[in-house]
Motif scaffolding. Sequence first.
Motif, PDB file in Angstrom:
ATOM      1  N   ARG A 149       0.921  -1.198   0.045  1.00  0.00           N
ATOM      2  CA  ARG A 149      -0.025  -0.080   0.024  1.00  0.00           C
ATOM      3  C   ARG A 149       0.892   1.371  -0.022  1.00  0.00           C
ATOM      4  NH1 ARG A 149      -5.466   1.012   2.154  1.00  0.00           N
ATOM      5  NH2 ARG A 149      -5.573   2.733   3.063  1.00  0.00           N
ATOM      6  N   ASN A 178      -1.634   6.636   1.774  1.00  0.00           N
ATOM      7  CA  ASN A 178      -2.836   6.428   1.949  1.00  0.00           C
ATOM      8  C   ASN A 178      -3.101   5.924   3.551  1.00  0.00           C
ATOM      9  OD1 ASN A 178      -5.437   5.717   1.425  1.00  0.00           O
ATOM     10  ND2 ASN A 178      -4.986   4.001   0.023  1.00  0.00           N
ATOM     11  N   THR A 197      -5.876  14.782  10.301  1.00  0.00           N
ATOM     12  CA  THR A 197      -7.332  14.306  10.804  1.00  0.00           C
ATOM     13  C   THR A 197      -7.061  12.741  10.680  1.00  0.00           C
ATOM     14  OG1 THR A 197      -7.419  14.281   8.306  1.00  0.00           O
ATOM     15  CG2 THR A 197      -8.429  16.003   9.450  1.00  0.00           C
ATOM     16  N   PRO A 231      -6.759  -1.250   7.108  1.00  0.00           N
ATOM     17  CA  PRO A 231      -7.296  -1.284   5.878  1.00  0.00           C
ATOM     18  C   PRO A 231      -7.910  -2.338   5.422  1.00  0.00           C
ATOM     19  CG  PRO A 231      -5.045  -1.832   5.579  1.00  0.00           C
ATOM     20  CD  PRO A 231      -5.319  -1.791   7.091  1.00  0.00           C
ATOM     21  N   ILE A 291     -17.288   6.858   4.370  1.00  0.00           N
ATOM     22  CA  ILE A 291     -16.708   7.648   5.020  1.00  0.00           C
ATOM     23  C   ILE A 291     -17.177   8.993   4.888  1.00  0.00           C
ATOM     24  CG2 ILE A 291     -14.137   8.650   5.284  1.00  0.00           C
ATOM     25  CD1 ILE A 291     -13.036   6.301   3.799  1.00  0.00           C
ATOM     26  N   ARG A 310     -16.602   8.584   0.784  1.00  0.00           N
ATOM     27  CA  ARG A 310     -16.688   7.384   0.176  1.00  0.00           C
ATOM     28  C   ARG A 310     -18.082   6.614   0.553  1.00  0.00           C
ATOM     29  NH1 ARG A 310     -12.679   2.463   1.653  1.00  0.00           N
ATOM     30  NH2 ARG A 310     -13.826   2.633   3.709  1.00  0.00           N
ATOM     31  N   GLY A 322      -6.675   7.891  -0.549  1.00  0.00           N
ATOM     32  CA  GLY A 322      -6.917   6.479  -1.162  1.00  0.00           C
ATOM     33  C   GLY A 322      -7.804   6.567  -2.404  1.00  0.00           C
TER      34      GLY A 322
HETATM   35  P1  AMP Z   1      -9.231   1.103   2.990  1.00  0.00           P
HETATM   36  O1  AMP Z   1      -9.339   0.656   4.244  1.00  0.00           O
HETATM   37  O2  AMP Z   1      -8.177   0.115   2.392  1.00  0.00           O
HETATM   38  O3  AMP Z   1     -10.367   0.790   2.509  1.00  0.00           O
HETATM   39  O4  AMP Z   1      -8.932   2.503   3.202  1.00  0.00           O
HETATM   40  C1  AMP Z   1      -9.312   3.381   4.007  1.00  0.00           C
HETATM   41  C2  AMP Z   1      -9.868   4.809   3.248  1.00  0.00           C
HETATM   42  O5  AMP Z   1      -9.946   5.636   4.290  1.00  0.00           O
HETATM   43  C3  AMP Z   1      -8.946   5.139   2.193  1.00  0.00           C
HETATM   44  O6  AMP Z   1      -9.670   5.693   1.106  1.00  0.00           O
HETATM   45  C4  AMP Z   1      -8.210   6.445   3.034  1.00  0.00           C
HETATM   46  O7  AMP Z   1      -7.891   7.466   1.950  1.00  0.00           O
HETATM   47  C5  AMP Z   1      -9.361   6.762   3.778  1.00  0.00           C
HETATM   48  N1  AMP Z   1      -8.905   7.905   4.963  1.00  0.00           N
HETATM   49  C6  AMP Z   1      -8.375   7.056   5.866  1.00  0.00           C
HETATM   50  N2  AMP Z   1      -7.982   8.261   6.863  1.00  0.00           N
HETATM   51  C7  AMP Z   1      -8.281   9.276   6.241  1.00  0.00           C
HETATM   52  C8  AMP Z   1      -8.554  10.666   6.491  1.00  0.00           C
HETATM   53  N3  AMP Z   1      -7.859  11.280   7.776  1.00  0.00           N
HETATM   54  N4  AMP Z   1      -9.072  11.800   5.821  1.00  0.00           N
HETATM   55  C9  AMP Z   1      -9.256  11.024   4.570  1.00  0.00           C
HETATM   56  N5  AMP Z   1      -9.465   9.985   4.336  1.00  0.00           N
HETATM   57  C10 AMP Z   1      -8.984   9.060   5.117  1.00  0.00           C
END
Ligand code: AMP
Length: 364
Positions: A53, A57, A135, A160, A201, A213, A249
């Motif tokens: 990864r 991200n 954040t 993740p 999200i 998301r 991400g």
């Molecule tokens: P995944 O768990 O692989 O599905 O990825 C987690 C998702 O949460 C990714 O798209 C990250 O970019 C997003 N994410 C996690 N923390 C933050 C944050 N502080 N701000 C914005 N997006 C986040």
Amino acid sequence: MKTELLNVNHLLKAAEIIRGGDLLGIPTETVYGLGADGLNSIAVGAIFQAKGRPQDNPLILHVWSADWLARYCEDIPESAYQLAEQFWPGPLTMVLKCRRRTPEELEELKTGPICSYTHFGPRVIPDVVTAGLDTVGMRCPAHSLCRHVIQMAQTPIAAPSGNTSGRPSPTTAQHMLEDMGGKIPAILDGGPCTVGVESTIIDLTCMPPRLLRPGGVTLEQLQAVLGKVAVDPAVTRQMAKGEQPRAPGMKYRHYAPKAPVVVVRGDPERGADYIRDHMSHTRWDGVICFEEFFPMLAQGKGPVLSLGPVSNKGEQARRLFDALRSMDETDVKRIWAQCPDDGGIGLAVANRLNKAAGFHIIEV
Ligand code: AMP
Ligand code: MG
């Protein structure tokens, strides 16, 4: 390394793996996660290694309840607690302001242990979790085995999705074994995921709150609590080169099987006709379609998989990643996929399909 499959009888062992700084495949109601102690920077670093990864991200922290928020976040708006009341435990991640570190904590991070365990006290989230952002994404999952492990380990679990980066997310322990077998000590088998797509999200650090998301908690449900909700452009269209999405991400290719995907949207019947008229009817073309059109489309030589009935978007969400993964076990060179409309959890299904297709979408 041999990856052990654990079950409900091995929860203590699962918690010990987390506490010991190792990686655990962990079931949640959304998808299987690749979990580690979210306060241990070395353990979290190993997640990035195992998945391949990108370091920029950030990860989501999985907590026991909304009571844990104040340990790790600050300036928490009232709306966070309203959402938690409605949707936690459940498939909702809130992006909140990360708590600023005290001078003592900063000193400790420089010189002291990489993680400090003081049960129930405020503790420090390492930068590797947030990718250096100010954040952090917080979620309280509903899956009972996952909750037991968080409770027993008494630490937020950074996780993740448990796939190799870029591949469709795992919705069974078997999927996770395919991607992580030999790379991690254990996977806790909690059965197939009941939601099937990753968490919703919502960014609560801006006004109006912004959907980053779509997922199991729908936009309509969020609007009912929050009023106006902005939808990040990355949800529905491809990011331009150099454009920075709010969820880092979102800029990466995601959820993708090996063969290119063509998404067909619009009236389902017209969509099925379009696929029938344009596919090659050889073994090189695969189809993912609604159950109603399965008999009509399953007459060629290629694999045809049903996503479930047109009207059952929950079922479509549950089956989507398994269908995309199944296509990888065939030698298809192109995948045609029917796509639901954006209502309810359809927005999440459409988002994952569109991303899997690199936004190659045909409107019929
Ligand atoms: P995944 O768990 O692989 O599905 O990825 C987690 C998702 O949460 C990714 O798209 C990250 O970019 C997003 N994410 C996690 N923390 C933050 C944050 N502080 N701000 C914005 N997006 C986040
Ligand atoms: Mg993922």
